[in-house]
Motif scaffolding. Structure first.
Motif, mmCIF file in Angstrom:
data_model
loop_
_atom_site.group_PDB
_atom_site.id
_atom_site.type_symbol
_atom_site.label_atom_id
_atom_site.label_comp_id
_atom_site.label_asym_id
_atom_site.label_seq_id
_atom_site.Cartn_x
_atom_site.Cartn_y
_atom_site.Cartn_z
ATOM 1 N N MET A 1 0.898 -1.321 -0.121
ATOM 2 C CA MET A 1 0.040 -0.129 0.707
ATOM 3 C C MET A 1 0.990 0.934 0.292
ATOM 4 O O MET A 1 0.535 2.298 -0.918
ATOM 5 C CB MET A 1 -0.594 -0.033 1.272
ATOM 6 C CG MET A 1 -1.618 1.169 1.570
ATOM 7 S SD MET A 1 -2.591 1.296 -0.022
ATOM 8 C CE MET A 1 -3.825 2.381 -0.122
ATOM 9 N N ASN A 2 1.953 1.297 0.877
ATOM 10 C CA ASN A 2 2.909 2.097 0.933
ATOM 11 C C ASN A 2 3.658 2.617 -0.489
ATOM 12 O O ASN A 2 3.382 3.417 -1.102
ATOM 13 C CB ASN A 2 3.716 2.663 2.290
ATOM 14 C CG ASN A 2 3.063 2.402 3.476
ATOM 15 O OD1 ASN A 2 1.961 2.875 3.747
ATOM 16 N ND2 ASN A 2 4.351 2.212 4.548
ATOM 17 N N ARG A 3 4.306 1.752 -0.980
ATOM 18 C CA ARG A 3 4.635 1.830 -2.123
ATOM 19 C C ARG A 3 3.588 2.971 -3.916
ATOM 20 O O ARG A 3 4.030 3.582 -4.219
ATOM 21 C CB ARG A 3 5.212 0.486 -2.906
ATOM 22 C CG ARG A 3 6.225 0.868 -4.243
ATOM 23 C CD ARG A 3 6.988 -0.528 -4.642
ATOM 24 N NE ARG A 3 5.346 -1.604 -4.951
ATOM 25 C CZ ARG A 3 5.873 -2.761 -4.758
ATOM 26 N NH1 ARG A 3 6.824 -3.702 -4.070
ATOM 27 N NH2 ARG A 3 4.354 -3.478 -5.595
ATOM 28 N N ARG A 4 2.662 1.707 -3.528
ATOM 29 C CA ARG A 4 1.436 2.226 -4.514
ATOM 30 C C ARG A 4 1.046 3.666 -3.857
ATOM 31 O O ARG A 4 0.738 4.744 -4.984
ATOM 32 C CB ARG A 4 0.308 1.718 -4.644
ATOM 33 C CG ARG A 4 0.137 0.252 -5.721
ATOM 34 C CD ARG A 4 -1.292 -0.477 -4.931
ATOM 35 N NE ARG A 4 -1.372 -1.317 -5.569
ATOM 36 C CZ ARG A 4 -2.931 -2.456 -5.319
ATOM 37 N NH1 ARG A 4 -3.417 -2.209 -5.101
ATOM 38 N NH2 ARG A 4 -1.610 -3.499 -5.428
ATOM 39 N N LYS A 5 0.868 4.167 -2.202
ATOM 40 C CA LYS A 5 0.688 5.724 -2.292
ATOM 41 C C LYS A 5 1.485 6.567 -2.958
ATOM 42 O O LYS A 5 1.262 7.890 -3.345
ATOM 43 C CB LYS A 5 0.377 5.556 -1.410
ATOM 44 C CG LYS A 5 -0.463 7.186 -0.744
ATOM 45 C CD LYS A 5 -0.194 6.701 1.154
ATOM 46 C CE LYS A 5 -0.877 7.816 1.870
ATOM 47 N NZ LYS A 5 -0.686 8.001 3.376
ATOM 48 N N LYS A 6 3.162 6.422 -2.338
ATOM 49 C CA LYS A 6 3.947 7.036 -3.188
ATOM 50 C C LYS A 6 3.913 6.977 -4.535
ATOM 51 O O LYS A 6 3.895 7.955 -4.456
ATOM 52 C CB LYS A 6 5.245 6.096 -2.560
ATOM 53 C CG LYS A 6 6.558 7.275 -1.850
ATOM 54 C CD LYS A 6 7.666 6.552 -1.926
ATOM 55 C CE LYS A 6 8.533 8.232 -1.960
ATOM 56 N NZ LYS A 6 10.023 6.841 -1.115
ATOM 57 N N ILE A 10 3.473 10.448 -6.338
ATOM 58 C CA ILE A 10 4.611 11.491 -7.401
ATOM 59 C C ILE A 10 4.118 12.037 -8.464
ATOM 60 O O ILE A 10 4.504 12.390 -8.922
ATOM 61 C CB ILE A 10 5.774 9.987 -7.122
ATOM 62 C CG1 ILE A 10 7.128 10.519 -6.032
ATOM 63 C CG2 ILE A 10 6.605 10.537 -8.640
ATOM 64 C CD1 ILE A 10 7.770 9.726 -6.469
ATOM 65 N N LEU A 11 3.053 10.886 -8.932
ATOM 66 C CA LEU A 11 2.950 10.939 -10.375
ATOM 67 C C LEU A 11 1.932 12.069 -10.378
ATOM 68 O O LEU A 11 1.142 13.182 -10.946
ATOM 69 C CB LEU A 11 2.048 9.959 -10.720
ATOM 70 C CG LEU A 11 3.012 8.432 -10.980
ATOM 71 C CD1 LEU A 11 2.429 6.946 -11.417
ATOM 72 C CD2 LEU A 11 3.993 9.251 -11.755
ATOM 73 N N THR A 12 1.016 12.031 -9.267
ATOM 74 C CA THR A 12 0.389 13.303 -9.363
ATOM 75 C C THR A 12 1.033 14.796 -8.929
ATOM 76 O O THR A 12 0.094 15.532 -9.778
ATOM 77 C CB THR A 12 -1.305 13.511 -8.224
ATOM 78 O OG1 THR A 12 0.010 12.722 -6.605
ATOM 79 C CG2 THR A 12 -1.971 12.063 -8.248
ATOM 80 N N LYS A 13 1.678 14.800 -8.096
ATOM 81 C CA LYS A 13 3.016 16.003 -8.185
ATOM 82 C C LYS A 13 2.934 16.617 -9.233
ATOM 83 O O LYS A 13 3.329 17.496 -9.891
ATOM 84 C CB LYS A 13 3.588 15.501 -7.317
ATOM 85 C CG LYS A 13 3.926 16.181 -6.197
ATOM 86 C CD LYS A 13 5.296 15.990 -5.009
ATOM 87 C CE LYS A 13 4.958 16.066 -4.054
ATOM 88 N NZ LYS A 13 6.524 15.977 -3.027
#
Length: 59
Positions: A1-6, A10-13
């Protein structure tokens, strides 16, 4: 979950930054009331401090 969230964050940023770069703001920068008065005083230094001599010359 953390990897996906990160990865997602990053992509949304990156997407937000690209969007901001593509659509720059056209709104003028805010100038405070004090700054406006200061700029106006610099633009017209003679008009307010110089006395009106046209009436004295006519008499």
């Amino acid at each position: 979950m953390n990897r996906r969230k990160k990865i997602k964050s990053i992509l949304t940023k990156k997407a937000k930054q690209a969007n901001l770069k593509a659509n720059p703001k056209n709104k003028p920068k805010y100038i405070s009331k004090a700054e406006r008065a200061k700029l106006e005083a610099e633009a017209n230094p003679m008009s307010s401090s110089e006395p009106d001599t046209t009436q004295e010359d006519n008499q």
